[in-house]
Design a protein around this motif. Structure first.
Motif, mmCIF file in Angstrom:
data_model
loop_
_atom_site.group_PDB
_atom_site.id
_atom_site.type_symbol
_atom_site.label_atom_id
_atom_site.label_comp_id
_atom_site.label_asym_id
_atom_site.label_seq_id
_atom_site.Cartn_x
_atom_site.Cartn_y
_atom_site.Cartn_z
ATOM 1 N N VAL A 103 0.848 -1.197 0.000
ATOM 2 C CA VAL A 103 0.000 0.000 0.000
ATOM 3 C C VAL A 103 0.882 1.245 0.000
ATOM 4 N N ASN A 104 0.509 2.212 -0.818
ATOM 5 C CA ASN A 104 1.207 3.497 -0.848
ATOM 6 C C ASN A 104 1.033 4.184 0.521
ATOM 7 N N THR A 105 2.103 4.808 1.014
ATOM 8 C CA THR A 105 2.071 5.339 2.384
ATOM 9 C C THR A 105 1.067 6.500 2.535
ATOM 10 N N ALA A 106 0.956 7.359 1.524
ATOM 11 C CA ALA A 106 0.003 8.482 1.618
ATOM 12 C C ALA A 106 -1.433 7.978 1.484
ATOM 13 N N SER A 107 -1.649 7.029 0.553
ATOM 14 C CA SER A 107 -3.002 6.476 0.355
ATOM 15 C C SER A 107 -3.517 5.850 1.639
ATOM 16 N N MET A 108 -2.612 5.222 2.380
ATOM 17 C CA MET A 108 -3.001 4.544 3.623
ATOM 18 C C MET A 108 -3.654 5.544 4.578
ATOM 19 N N LYS A 109 -3.150 6.795 4.573
ATOM 20 C CA LYS A 109 -3.731 7.822 5.455
ATOM 21 C C LYS A 109 -4.978 8.432 4.823
ATOM 22 N N LEU A 110 -4.876 8.770 3.537
ATOM 23 C CA LEU A 110 -5.968 9.479 2.848
ATOM 24 C C LEU A 110 -7.230 8.623 2.710
ATOM 25 N N TYR A 111 -7.032 7.352 2.402
ATOM 26 C CA TYR A 111 -8.185 6.472 2.120
ATOM 27 C C TYR A 111 -8.221 5.303 3.096
ATOM 28 N N LYS A 112 -7.983 5.644 4.373
ATOM 29 C CA LYS A 112 -7.863 4.624 5.413
ATOM 30 C C LYS A 112 -9.074 3.677 5.426
ATOM 31 N N ALA A 113 -10.267 4.242 5.413
ATOM 32 C CA ALA A 113 -11.475 3.418 5.538
ATOM 33 C C ALA A 113 -11.608 2.464 4.352
ATOM 34 N N GLU A 114 -11.379 2.987 3.141
ATOM 35 C CA GLU A 114 -11.525 2.174 1.932
ATOM 36 C C GLU A 114 -10.487 1.052 1.917
ATOM 37 N N ILE A 115 -9.243 1.411 2.265
ATOM 38 C CA ILE A 115 -8.169 0.408 2.225
ATOM 39 C C ILE A 115 -8.384 -0.640 3.316
ATOM 40 N N GLU A 116 -8.808 -0.183 4.474
ATOM 41 C CA GLU A 116 -9.067 -1.142 5.556
ATOM 42 C C GLU A 116 -10.197 -2.103 5.187
ATOM 43 N N ASP A 117 -11.197 -1.603 4.490
ATOM 44 C CA ASP A 117 -12.299 -2.476 4.065
ATOM 45 C C ASP A 117 -11.770 -3.553 3.115
ATOM 46 N N PHE A 118 -10.921 -3.114 2.174
ATOM 47 C CA PHE A 118 -10.365 -4.072 1.205
ATOM 48 C C PHE A 118 -9.485 -5.115 1.907
ATOM 49 N N ILE A 119 -8.621 -4.645 2.810
ATOM 50 C CA ILE A 119 -7.738 -5.563 3.541
ATOM 51 C C ILE A 119 -8.570 -6.553 4.355
ATOM 52 N N ALA A 120 -9.614 -6.053 5.020
ATOM 53 C CA ALA A 120 -10.452 -6.915 5.872
ATOM 54 C C ALA A 120 -11.115 -8.010 5.039
ATOM 55 N N ARG A 121 -11.583 -7.654 3.832
ATOM 56 C CA ARG A 121 -12.216 -8.661 2.964
ATOM 57 C C ARG A 121 -11.206 -9.746 2.575
ATOM 58 N N CYS A 122 -9.989 -9.312 2.218
ATOM 59 C CA CYS A 122 -8.947 -10.292 1.839
ATOM 60 C C CYS A 122 -8.589 -11.152 3.045
ATOM 61 N N GLU A 123 -8.408 -10.495 4.197
ATOM 62 C CA GLU A 123 -8.022 -11.238 5.406
ATOM 63 C C GLU A 123 -9.061 -12.282 5.778
ATOM 64 N N ALA A 124 -10.344 -11.916 5.668
ATOM 65 C CA ALA A 124 -11.418 -12.846 6.029
ATOM 66 C C ALA A 124 -11.347 -14.084 5.136
ATOM 67 N N GLU A 125 -11.106 -13.870 3.847
ATOM 68 C CA GLU A 125 -11.011 -15.009 2.922
ATOM 69 C C GLU A 125 -9.762 -15.859 3.219
ATOM 70 N N LEU A 126 -8.649 -15.191 3.533
ATOM 71 C CA LEU A 126 -7.415 -15.935 3.839
ATOM 72 C C LEU A 126 -7.597 -16.775 5.101
ATOM 73 N N GLU A 127 -8.292 -16.204 6.081
ATOM 74 C CA GLU A 127 -8.558 -16.958 7.318
ATOM 75 C C GLU A 127 -9.447 -18.157 7.046
ATOM 76 N N ARG A 128 -10.450 -17.935 6.192
ATOM 77 C CA ARG A 128 -11.352 -19.031 5.848
ATOM 78 C C ARG A 128 -10.555 -20.171 5.197
ATOM 79 N N ARG A 129 -9.601 -19.791 4.314
ATOM 80 C CA ARG A 129 -8.787 -20.814 3.634
ATOM 81 C C ARG A 129 -7.941 -21.585 4.631
ATOM 82 N N GLU A 130 -7.436 -20.871 5.637
ATOM 83 C CA GLU A 130 -6.581 -21.528 6.637
ATOM 84 C C GLU A 130 -7.336 -22.608 7.389
ATOM 85 N N HIS A 131 -8.650 -22.375 7.586
ATOM 86 C CA HIS A 131 -9.448 -23.333 8.360
ATOM 87 C C HIS A 131 -10.088 -24.407 7.500
ATOM 88 N N ASP A 132 -9.844 -24.353 6.201
ATOM 89 C CA ASP A 132 -10.437 -25.360 5.295
ATOM 90 C C ASP A 132 -9.745 -26.710 5.420
#
Ligand code: PRP
Length: 215
Positions: free
Chosen positions: A186-215
């Motif tokens: 993640v670009n360092t400025a974008s992380m601050k400017l678009y925190k909510a949007e980036i966090e939403d995207f990361i959370a969606r990826c993380e949830a799927e990765l966690e699901r895969r770990e438990h498969d």
């Protein structure tokens, strides 16, 4: 209204795996599944544009902030470096960097300066520097296995996935150099400017990765 962000994705194997991850995370990736020659694609059900690029260029676009996020292999990150946040190990594109030699050759059994071929001179330099070993590094653009076969070098530092290429060319891995997998950056400025949007995207990826770990 949330900001429309751009993500640069490494073309090739990592793109296919990225699409699988995004789709499992609820993003419609139909435009990237059938990209044609087009390099920028808007996702229809999520505020994200996908930019298809070569691995080192993913880092360049993210560093310059023209893309907010990127998906790129740790191999390219280790080789090119740069200033960005590495936020997630995506778990796919797993392989390793290994030091490999011709079968039967005694790499450490000599005092002369060894020559090493690699597509990744920085990774190679860092590895031998940590060992305090002086080596000559020769940059090769691809099919690095040829260098020791042709007696240009004593060894190679290269990506090993199944080990089939080494084996087919009479080479053996003698040491691991680094583990590799795809990373979300993640670009360092974008992380601050678009925190909510980036966090939403990361959370969606993380949830799927966690699901895969438990498969
Ligand atoms: C990579 C790497 C090895 C091969 C390893 O090459 O450089 O040659 O894959 O895979 P394996 O352990 O499963 O055999 P790539 O296909 O990226 O092409 P290149 O040699 O042109 O870099």
């Amino acid at each position: 209204m949330s900001e429309r962000l751009k993500i640069a994705i490494t073309k090739g194997r990592l793109l296919d795996k990225s699409v699988e991850l995004f789709e499992a995370a609820g993003l419609d990736c139909a435009p990237i599944r059938d990209p044609g020659r087009r390099l920028v694609h808007s996702l229809p059900n999520y505020p994200l544009d996908a930019v298809l690029a070569k691995a080192p260029d993913v880092i360049t676009y993210v560093e310059h902030g023209v893309c907010d996020m990127g998906i790129v292999g740790k191999d390219t990150i280790l080789e090119k470096g740069g200033s960005f946040y590495e936020v997630l190990d995506l778990g796919f594109g797993r392989c390793r960097f290994a030091l490999a030699v011709r079968q039967g050759s005694d790499f450490y059994g000599t005092y002369k300066t060894r020559r090493i071929a690699s597509k990744y001179p920085e990774v190679t330099r860092t590895f031998f520097e940590k060992k305090g070993m002086d080596v000559d590094i020769i940059k090769i653009e691809g099919s690095v296995e040829l260098a020791p076969i042709l007696n240009l070098t004593d060894a190679i530092v290269d990506i090993v996935e199944t080990g089939a290429t080494l084996k087919a060319n009479g080479l053996v891995p003698i040491e691991d150099v680094a583990q590799v997998s795809a990373r979300l950056i993640v670009n360092t400025a974008s992380m601050k400017l678009y925190k909510a949007e980036i966090e939403d995207f990361i959370a969606r990826c993380e949830a799927e990765l966690e699901r895969r770990e438990h498969d």
